[in-house]
Design a protein around this motif. Structure first.
Motif, PDB file in Angstrom:
ATOM      1  N   VAL A 362      27.398  74.589  21.502  1.00 46.02           N
ATOM      2  CA  VAL A 362      26.669  75.573  21.639  1.00 46.02           C
ATOM      3  C   VAL A 362      27.495  76.991  21.658  1.00 46.02           C
ATOM      4  CG1 VAL A 362      25.063  76.759  22.529  1.00 46.02           C
ATOM      5  CG2 VAL A 362      24.568  74.427  22.178  1.00 46.02           C
ATOM      6  N   LEU A 363      28.467  76.834  22.673  1.00 45.09           N
ATOM      7  CA  LEU A 363      29.163  77.774  22.985  1.00 45.09           C
ATOM      8  C   LEU A 363      30.119  78.379  21.738  1.00 45.09           C
ATOM      9  CD1 LEU A 363      30.060  77.590  26.786  1.00 45.09           C
ATOM     10  CD2 LEU A 363      28.330  78.850  25.599  1.00 45.09           C
ATOM     11  N   ALA A 364      30.522  77.352  21.317  1.00 41.68           N
ATOM     12  CA  ALA A 364      31.367  77.361  19.858  1.00 41.68           C
ATOM     13  C   ALA A 364      30.584  78.186  18.631  1.00 41.68           C
ATOM     14  CB  ALA A 364      32.033  76.190  19.426  1.00 41.68           C
ATOM     15  N   ALA A 365      29.372  77.775  18.721  1.00 41.00           N
ATOM     16  CA  ALA A 365      28.493  78.227  17.856  1.00 41.00           C
ATOM     17  C   ALA A 365      28.169  80.046  17.769  1.00 41.00           C
ATOM     18  CB  ALA A 365      27.341  77.744  17.230  1.00 41.00           C
ATOM     19  N   LEU A 366      27.888  80.043  19.165  1.00 40.45           N
ATOM     20  CA  LEU A 366      27.780  81.348  19.511  1.00 40.45           C
ATOM     21  C   LEU A 366      28.975  82.237  19.634  1.00 40.45           C
ATOM     22  CD1 LEU A 366      25.374  80.774  22.393  1.00 40.45           C
ATOM     23  CD2 LEU A 366      24.800  82.071  20.597  1.00 40.45           C
ATOM     24  N   SER A 367      29.968  81.915  19.737  1.00 37.38           N
ATOM     25  CA  SER A 367      31.455  82.557  19.581  1.00 37.38           C
ATOM     26  C   SER A 367      31.911  82.987  18.121  1.00 37.38           C
ATOM     27  CB  SER A 367      32.750  81.726  20.400  1.00 37.38           C
ATOM     28  OG  SER A 367      34.012  82.214  20.132  1.00 37.38           O
ATOM     29  N   ASP A 368      31.844  82.090  17.126  1.00 40.23           N
ATOM     30  CA  ASP A 368      32.165  82.356  16.101  1.00 40.23           C
ATOM     31  C   ASP A 368      31.112  82.709  14.837  1.00 40.23           C
ATOM     32  OD1 ASP A 368      30.705  79.968  15.194  1.00 40.23           O
ATOM     33  OD2 ASP A 368      32.412  78.501  15.318  1.00 40.23           O
ATOM     34  N   GLY A 369      29.793  82.778  15.574  1.00 39.09           N
ATOM     35  CA  GLY A 369      28.649  83.566  14.767  1.00 39.09           C
ATOM     36  C   GLY A 369      28.041  82.632  13.855  1.00 39.09           C
TER      37      GLY A 369
END
Length: 376
Positions: A362-369
């Motif tokens: 989840v955090l990776a998806a929020l970080s890379d858009g």
């Protein structure tokens, strides 16, 4: 010294009197624990229930550990001397070890219940609290600014914040100094606090040798660190003489000891008996530390300052969600398939590797858009 119990007496003593006897004497508690372990089916059921109660469970485990060490060394001594009571004593040792294993399971259950009822655990099961916590990871600087603004609005000075502590003993000392722990100091406590390490080691050694005459000054909150250091040093010093691979467990007595001259063999057995007592005292030390840290957590949560800080952080969370509603909604949507009930995650997910993997994704998806891209 009060009334001294014998194993054969336990089944005849009324429960009310039994409580009095084990409360006034650790030796009596050991006797009751051994009697229940060896002759449990012949004792009144209330005796077993008494030992397993939450308020006695830790003491019961303590007594069984003490009895186990004494009985193990007794069997080793009997084997060396050819004592005909060996078989009976080995049976007693086996029953005590069985009960000690049961007590350890129940004690862990007690600690698990405390942990599961903690605020941190409950927040981990709450989808909203989890989503807010993950959102803070995405916008850490913004969240910090919001918290500082809310603290300023509530006139919460940073000076009132407790300092960072190097270890639990520093935290305990701070709590004593600021009245969060009531710990009156006796002349004996003051003397030990000012004493050399060698003097404290001697006091710890004498305390370990006498189960029923404990030096309560060693158990003062301000003495716990020095007591633990003394016990660690005593264990390390005696381990070689006790023929053990580690100071943390007796292990099996090497076969070559049984071929030693009597004086040498007795010296080894006495060292093992002392090491068993030191190991029991180290468990007792850990018990005191857990009790103190739990009390500190409870008092900290209830303090006016902590409550005000909590309110400031809650408001900062609300404002962060208000500023980033789409990101928050995305996290909630990602958590929803795992919910046991609406808004609540299962307990099994709280500390599992699966939760860590969900958070990472989840955090990776929020970080890379990529969270904004529709799924194929």
């Amino acid at each position: 010294m009060g009334e001294r119990l014998r194993l054969a007496d336990v089944e005849r003593v009324p429960t009310e009197r039994l409580v009095e006897l084990i409360a006034e004497s650790f030796d009596n508690l050991v006797t009751v624990a051994v009697a229940e372990a060896v002759h449990g089916r012949f004792l009144p059921p209330r005796t077993g229930r008494l030992l397993r109660k939450a308020e006695w469970r830790l003491d019961w485990q303590d007594a069984l550990l003490c009895a186990g060490g004494e009985l193990q060394v007794a069997t080793e001594r009997m084997r060396y001397t050819g004592d005909p009571r060996l078989e009976v004593t080995e049976h007693r040792l086996g029953r005590v070890r069985h009960r000690a294993h049961e007590a350890a399971i129940l004690v862990k259950k007690l600690r698990r219940n405390d942990f599961h009822n903690s605020r941190e655990r409950k927040n981990g099961m709450n989808s909203q609290a989890t989503a807010q916590a993950w959102l803070r990871h995405v916008f850490p600087d913004e969240y910090t600014d919001l918290v500082q603004r809310e603290r300023a609005r509530r006139h919460l000075s940073d000076a009132a914040e407790p300092p960072a502590f190097r270890d639990v003993h520093d935290e305990i000392a701070y709590a004593v100094a600021h009245g969060r722990i009531s710990a009156p100091r006796s002349p004996r406590v003051d003397a030990l606090l000012a004493a050399s390490d060698a003097t404290v080691r001697l006091a710890a050694a004498e305390d370990a040798k006498e189960q029923d005459e404990r030096d309560m000054a060693l158990r003062h909150p301000l003495m716990l660190k020095r007591w633990e250091n003394a016990l660690r040093e005593l264990g390390a010093t005696v381990a070689e003489r006790a023929r053990t691979e580690t100071p943390h467990a007796l292990g099996t007595l090497p076969d070559d000891v049984y071929a030693l001259p009597e004086a040498e063999a007795i010296a080894v057995l006495n060292a093992r008996r002392f090491l068993a007592a030191v190991q029991q005292r180290r468990m007792e030390y850990k018990r005191y530390i857990r009790q103190l840290t739990q009390a500190l957590r409870e008092r900290e949560v209830e303090s006016p300052y902590a409550l005000a800080v909590s309110e400031a952080r809650t408001e900062a969370d609300r404002l962060l969600v208000e500023a980033h509603p789409s990101e928050y909604a995305f996290i909630r949507a990602e958590l929803r398939p795992y919910e046991e009930h609406v808004g609540y995650l299962p307990l099994s997910l709280v500390s599992s590797p699966q939760r860590a993997e969900i958070k990472r994704r989840v955090l990776a998806a929020l970080s890379d858009g990529t969270w904004m891209c529709p799924a194929p």
